[in-house]
Structure formats: C-alpha cells, structure tokens
Design an enzyme around this catalytic site. Sequence first.
Site, PDB file in Angstrom:
ATOM      1  N   ASP A   1     -15.492  -7.256   7.581  1.00 50.33           N
ATOM      2  CA  ASP A   1     -14.234  -6.566   7.799  1.00 50.33           C
ATOM      3  C   ASP A   1     -14.354  -5.623   8.991  1.00 50.33           C
ATOM      4  O   ASP A   1     -15.369  -4.946   9.170  1.00 50.33           O
ATOM      5  CB  ASP A   1     -13.851  -5.764   6.550  1.00 50.33           C
ATOM      6  CG  ASP A   1     -12.487  -5.134   6.708  1.00 50.33           C
ATOM      7  OD1 ASP A   1     -11.492  -5.846   6.498  1.00 50.33           O
ATOM      8  OD2 ASP A   1     -12.412  -3.950   7.069  1.00 50.33           O
TER       9      ASP A   1
ATOM     10  N   GLN B   1       1.591   0.093  10.922  1.00 49.61           N
ATOM     11  CA  GLN B   1       2.811  -0.573  10.460  1.00 49.61           C
ATOM     12  C   GLN B   1       3.958  -0.552  11.481  1.00 49.61           C
ATOM     13  O   GLN B   1       4.750  -1.495  11.542  1.00 49.61           O
ATOM     14  CB  GLN B   1       3.240   0.023   9.118  1.00 49.61           C
ATOM     15  CG  GLN B   1       2.206  -0.277   8.025  1.00 49.61           C
ATOM     16  CD  GLN B   1       2.274   0.658   6.838  1.00 49.61           C
ATOM     17  OE1 GLN B   1       3.237   1.429   6.698  1.00 49.61           O
ATOM     18  NE2 GLN B   1       1.269   0.628   5.982  1.00 49.61           N
TER      19      GLN B   1
ATOM     20  N   TRP C   1       0.258  -5.987   7.495  1.00 46.78           N
ATOM     21  CA  TRP C   1       0.209  -7.259   8.216  1.00 46.78           C
ATOM     22  C   TRP C   1       0.264  -8.464   7.299  1.00 46.78           C
ATOM     23  O   TRP C   1       0.846  -9.505   7.630  1.00 46.78           O
ATOM     24  CB  TRP C   1      -1.024  -7.317   9.126  1.00 46.78           C
ATOM     25  CG  TRP C   1      -0.967  -8.497  10.039  1.00 46.78           C
ATOM     26  CD1 TRP C   1      -1.810  -9.565  10.049  1.00 46.78           C
ATOM     27  CD2 TRP C   1       0.019  -8.756  11.067  1.00 46.78           C
ATOM     28  NE1 TRP C   1      -1.422 -10.469  11.026  1.00 46.78           N
ATOM     29  CE2 TRP C   1      -0.306  -9.986  11.650  1.00 46.78           C
ATOM     30  CE3 TRP C   1       1.140  -8.051  11.534  1.00 46.78           C
ATOM     31  CZ2 TRP C   1       0.449 -10.550  12.684  1.00 46.78           C
ATOM     32  CZ3 TRP C   1       1.888  -8.614  12.557  1.00 46.78           C
ATOM     33  CH2 TRP C   1       1.548  -9.835  13.122  1.00 46.78           C
ATOM     34  N   ASN C   2      -0.342  -8.366   6.119  1.00 51.55           N
ATOM     35  CA  ASN C   2      -0.264  -9.503   5.193  1.00 51.55           C
ATOM     36  C   ASN C   2       1.175  -9.752   4.778  1.00 51.55           C
ATOM     37  O   ASN C   2       1.620 -10.893   4.698  1.00 51.55           O
ATOM     38  CB  ASN C   2      -1.128  -9.265   3.956  1.00 51.55           C
ATOM     39  CG  ASN C   2      -2.588  -9.188   4.323  1.00 51.55           C
ATOM     40  OD1 ASN C   2      -3.172 -10.162   4.776  1.00 51.55           O
ATOM     41  ND2 ASN C   2      -3.168  -8.004   4.192  1.00 51.55           N
TER      42      ASN C   2
ATOM     43  N   HIS D   1      -6.976  -5.453   3.264  1.00 49.77           N
ATOM     44  CA  HIS D   1      -8.179  -5.953   3.925  1.00 49.77           C
ATOM     45  C   HIS D   1      -8.789  -7.109   3.142  1.00 49.77           C
ATOM     46  O   HIS D   1      -9.299  -8.060   3.707  1.00 49.77           O
ATOM     47  CB  HIS D   1      -9.202  -4.823   4.087  1.00 49.77           C
ATOM     48  CG  HIS D   1      -8.809  -3.838   5.145  1.00 49.77           C
ATOM     49  ND1 HIS D   1      -9.370  -3.822   6.396  1.00 49.77           N
ATOM     50  CD2 HIS D   1      -7.883  -2.858   5.154  1.00 49.77           C
ATOM     51  CE1 HIS D   1      -8.814  -2.868   7.126  1.00 49.77           C
ATOM     52  NE2 HIS D   1      -7.912  -2.258   6.385  1.00 49.77           N
TER      53      HIS D   1
HETATM   54  N1  UDP Z   1       0.778  -7.573  -2.971  1.00 50.98           N
HETATM   55  C1  UDP Z   1       1.139  -8.339  -4.049  1.00 50.98           C
HETATM   56  N2  UDP Z   1       1.825  -7.730  -5.059  1.00 50.98           N
HETATM   57  C2  UDP Z   1       2.182  -6.432  -5.037  1.00 50.98           C
HETATM   58  C3  UDP Z   1       1.832  -5.652  -3.901  1.00 50.98           C
HETATM   59  C4  UDP Z   1       1.128  -6.265  -2.879  1.00 50.98           C
HETATM   60  O1  UDP Z   1       0.858  -9.544  -4.129  1.00 50.98           O
HETATM   61  O2  UDP Z   1       2.799  -5.971  -5.984  1.00 50.98           O
HETATM   62  C5  UDP Z   1      -0.020  -8.212  -1.908  1.00 50.98           C
HETATM   63  C6  UDP Z   1       0.821  -8.672  -0.752  1.00 50.98           C
HETATM   64  O3  UDP Z   1       1.316  -9.981  -0.980  1.00 50.98           O
HETATM   65  C7  UDP Z   1      -0.150  -8.599   0.404  1.00 50.98           C
HETATM   66  C8  UDP Z   1      -1.097  -7.463   0.018  1.00 50.98           C
HETATM   67  O4  UDP Z   1      -0.937  -7.270  -1.378  1.00 50.98           O
HETATM   68  O5  UDP Z   1      -0.887  -9.807   0.482  1.00 50.98           O
HETATM   69  C9  UDP Z   1      -0.757  -6.167   0.716  1.00 50.98           C
HETATM   70  O6  UDP Z   1      -1.198  -6.228   2.022  1.00 50.98           O
HETATM   71  P1  UDP Z   1      -0.361  -5.649   3.220  1.00 50.98           P
HETATM   72  O7  UDP Z   1      -1.202  -5.883   4.444  1.00 50.98           O
HETATM   73  O8  UDP Z   1       1.004  -6.206   3.266  1.00 50.98           O
HETATM   74  O9  UDP Z   1      -0.182  -4.106   2.942  1.00 50.98           O
HETATM   75  P2  UDP Z   1      -1.160  -2.934   2.406  1.00 50.98           P
HETATM   76  O10 UDP Z   1      -1.143  -3.033   0.942  1.00 50.98           O
HETATM   77  O11 UDP Z   1      -2.516  -3.165   3.013  1.00 50.98           O
HETATM   78  O12 UDP Z   1      -0.500  -1.701   2.907  1.00 50.98           O
END
Ligand code: UDP
Length: 460
Positions: free
Chosen positions: A120, A379, A357-358, A23
Amino acid sequence: MAPVMSEGEAPHLALLPSAGMGHLTPFLRLAAMLASGGAAITFICPTPVVSAAEAAQIDDLVSSSPSFRRLEFPLPPFDVSTAASKDPFFLQFESIRRAASLLAPILSSVSPPPSALILDVTLTSAVVPVARAISLPVYIMFTSSVWMLSLCLSFPRTASRDGAIEVPGLAETLPSIALPQALRDPKNLFTIQFCENGKAMADADGIIVNTWEALEPATLAALNAGKVVPGLPPVIPVGPLHPSEKSGPSALPWLDAQPDSSVIYVSFGSRTALPPDQIRELAAGLENSGCGFLWVLKTKKVDKEEGEDGERAMNEFLGEDFLERMEGRGKVVKGWVNQQAVLRHPAVGGFLSHCGWNSVTEAAVSGVRVLAWPRHGDQRINAMVVEKSGLGEWPKEWSWDGDDETVRGEEISRRIGAFMVGSAAAAAKVKEQANGAASDGGSSHRHLEHLVAKFKIRRH
Ligand code: UDP
C-alpha cells in the site's frame, strides 16, 4: 475482469495492505483477480486492524480459496503521543511504518519465495528499502486517482497561482480549494508521510493504480512520459478493479420496491461521519427533495466504536419521527451495505458521494451519476475527475471538513432535485469505457497481463 494467466505458470505474490477499507478494498480486488487466474497470494496482515469491517473482509477472502494465505504481522506497541495525528487510520499507517524493519524476516520466511511484493502506498518510504535489501521486486498500490498520484509525487514542489495549484508536467491545474486540508500544515503526520512516500515511489518497480486510460488520459500520459517526475517507474492502470461475484449479499430488498432510477444513494464511505448539524441539514434536504433515498448514516469514524446503539443514534440525529415520515420513500441504514450491489440496482439513479476513489470507480462501473460532496483528503481532487469525465457534478461551494459553514437543507434539496432529473448519457459513456478497459483485450486487461508476465519471468 477476465483471468489473465494460464495454468501452470502461476507466480506467488506477497501483498501488504495498510489500514482502512478505502485502502484494503482495491487490494482485495486485485488479489481476487490475480488468484482467479491461478496466482498464489500471501497476505501480510498487520495486526491488530483498526476496524471490524477490515478484519471481516480479509477473513472472507482468505477463507474463500486455498490460493490465499495469511501471515500475521504483529505490530509492536506504539506510543501514539509521539505521532502528530489523532486519526486512527493515519496512526495505524505510522505504526506499520515504524515496524517496517520487522518485515524482512517475515518476507524471507514466505515459502515459496514470492515473485514480488505489492504494498500500500502509505507504507512506501518505510517498506521499499526493506524489499530492496532482500532483492524483492516491489510494486506500489496507489489507491486514489492519478491526479492525486501526481500531487503526491510532486508535493511540495507545486506552485500556487491565482487560486490554482500547478503540478510540474501537468497542463491542467488544481483549484486551490481542492488541496487536501492536511497539506496546509507541513508538520501534520499525513503531510510528512505523503511527502516521504511521494519521493520513495521513484525507487519502486512500478505503481499500480485502480484507474483506466479513458478516465484520466492526459494525467496518465504525462506521468508515463516522465513529465511529472523524470525516470518514474511505470504507472500501470489496471482498473476498474471488480469485486469477485461471490462478494456479499445482494442489494437491500427495500430497493426492489422502488421505481427505476428513482433513488439517490447517499454514502460518505467507510470512515467519514458528517458533523451532527450537517446530518440534520442533510436529513431535511433529503426529505424536502421529494426523491427516494437510501442513506448509509455514519455517526462515528470507526465502525468498532458504533456498538449496538445504531437505532438510538439514528433517532438522536434525525429526530424520532423522521423515519416514520419517510416510510416507503426513504430508508436510513446504520451499518455496512454491499455498495456494489446497491449501485448495480436499477432503482438507484444517483449517488451523493464523498468521492472516495473506490466509490468513484464503483459508480463508474455501474454508470450511476455522482453528486460529489467531498469531505476531506483526496476527495475534492477525485470530485474534479468526476466532473471532468462527465460521471457527475460537484457543487464546489459546498463546505468540507474544517470549514465553519454548514450546507443548508434548502440548498441540498434544490440541488438533489435538479440532479436527479439530469441526463445520464455522459455517465453511460464512462460506464462503457470502464467496463471496456477491464474486459478481454481492454487497456487495463492488457496492462495486467503484461505485469503478470513480468512476475512469471522473475519466478522461473
Ligand atoms: N463500502 C461498502 N459499504 C458501506 C460503506 C462503504 O461496501 O456501507 C465500501 C465501498 O463500496 C468502497 C469502500 O467501502 O469500496 C470505501 O472506499 P472509498 O474509497 O469509497 O472511501 P473511504 O471509505 O476510503 O473514504
């Protein structure tokens, strides 16, 4: 993304994130982009935060430029036994939501007065009325796909037929297996918040999404034609939101020694730990696939809990000699990597991803194909978008959280082996569209310019 404002006309915006990197990340990116065009940004930071990674990211951004200011929003103590969830992130959403009335004096004290509040999505139903009461325009940052947004806006008015879920106004249906687990239980805290927020989004001035027209065209068009919810405020696709170039160190030097497109990057995001049996099967699968791999191993949900026992946990889960056997071919990292930099590295040819989503948007920006292994929440919906767009594949029979089955190592190795030799042409097209949308004159760039123009009108 290119700057969208000219000097001297900068608006001031208040941004209210909630919890969890998934988020927070799009918020920080949007903030950096607005600031690079001259906007002043005040972050309203609910404290304490859930994970150490979140605190570090906010600090980094705020200290990077005088355009950012930080205002603490201290959360009063909250009795977690009164909320129907054990998830630390959902509990934090709830804690912020319950404290929403305390925001009015904080927002009113921001000087100069902000042109708008961007908040958010998890806080929508609690905070939109607060902003309305002080006549502050309010925009929602929706942090997932617009397919997920459609579900959020219409749940529980959806219909279930022949293994598929129909969302009012959308021609495409959702396989029933893709419904977020929590939504099967109307009393679950996530479900309660999801439904309340979905309803309240209609009262906002706009919904900002980290997507772009070419990625989810039919869904976006249906939303903006009022087919899903009549009279819905504009859904504004401004993605892919790029990180600023200064954001973190380059990829691991280990990758430099690997051949181009030979490595599969394996990560389940910032808050998903696979069950121990599944970790062992994944290790066997990676080993037997014969492919190079870079695996970010998480064994606990919240990074603060991980302590300094990374090495020990690695050996415990993977076996003492796994890393030795994999030396040169595979690397396991316990902790945070700069995922953007990893995905941009020429050695990386595929991404075994949970489809947060990121992660999906980051893979798209780099044109890295995704082998989707969703685990919970939105997901599987995102995995559907991945598959449909051509960015990757989704083995739908693979289990996710709450299922009894463990996906076996042989199946994982077979699938990875086939995936890594597949064609990258469709993903390259998604990359071109993603980067085109965000560049000067692209659809997302135009949407953002238009939005900023509205903020300026409010300011003058
Ligand atoms: N991320 C990162 N390094 C890590 C793990 C996650 O940079 O070791 C970042 C990733 O690039 C993304 C975010 O954390 O921007 C995770 O968001 P996402 O929506 O993919 O998944 P969530 O963590 O919310 O399940």
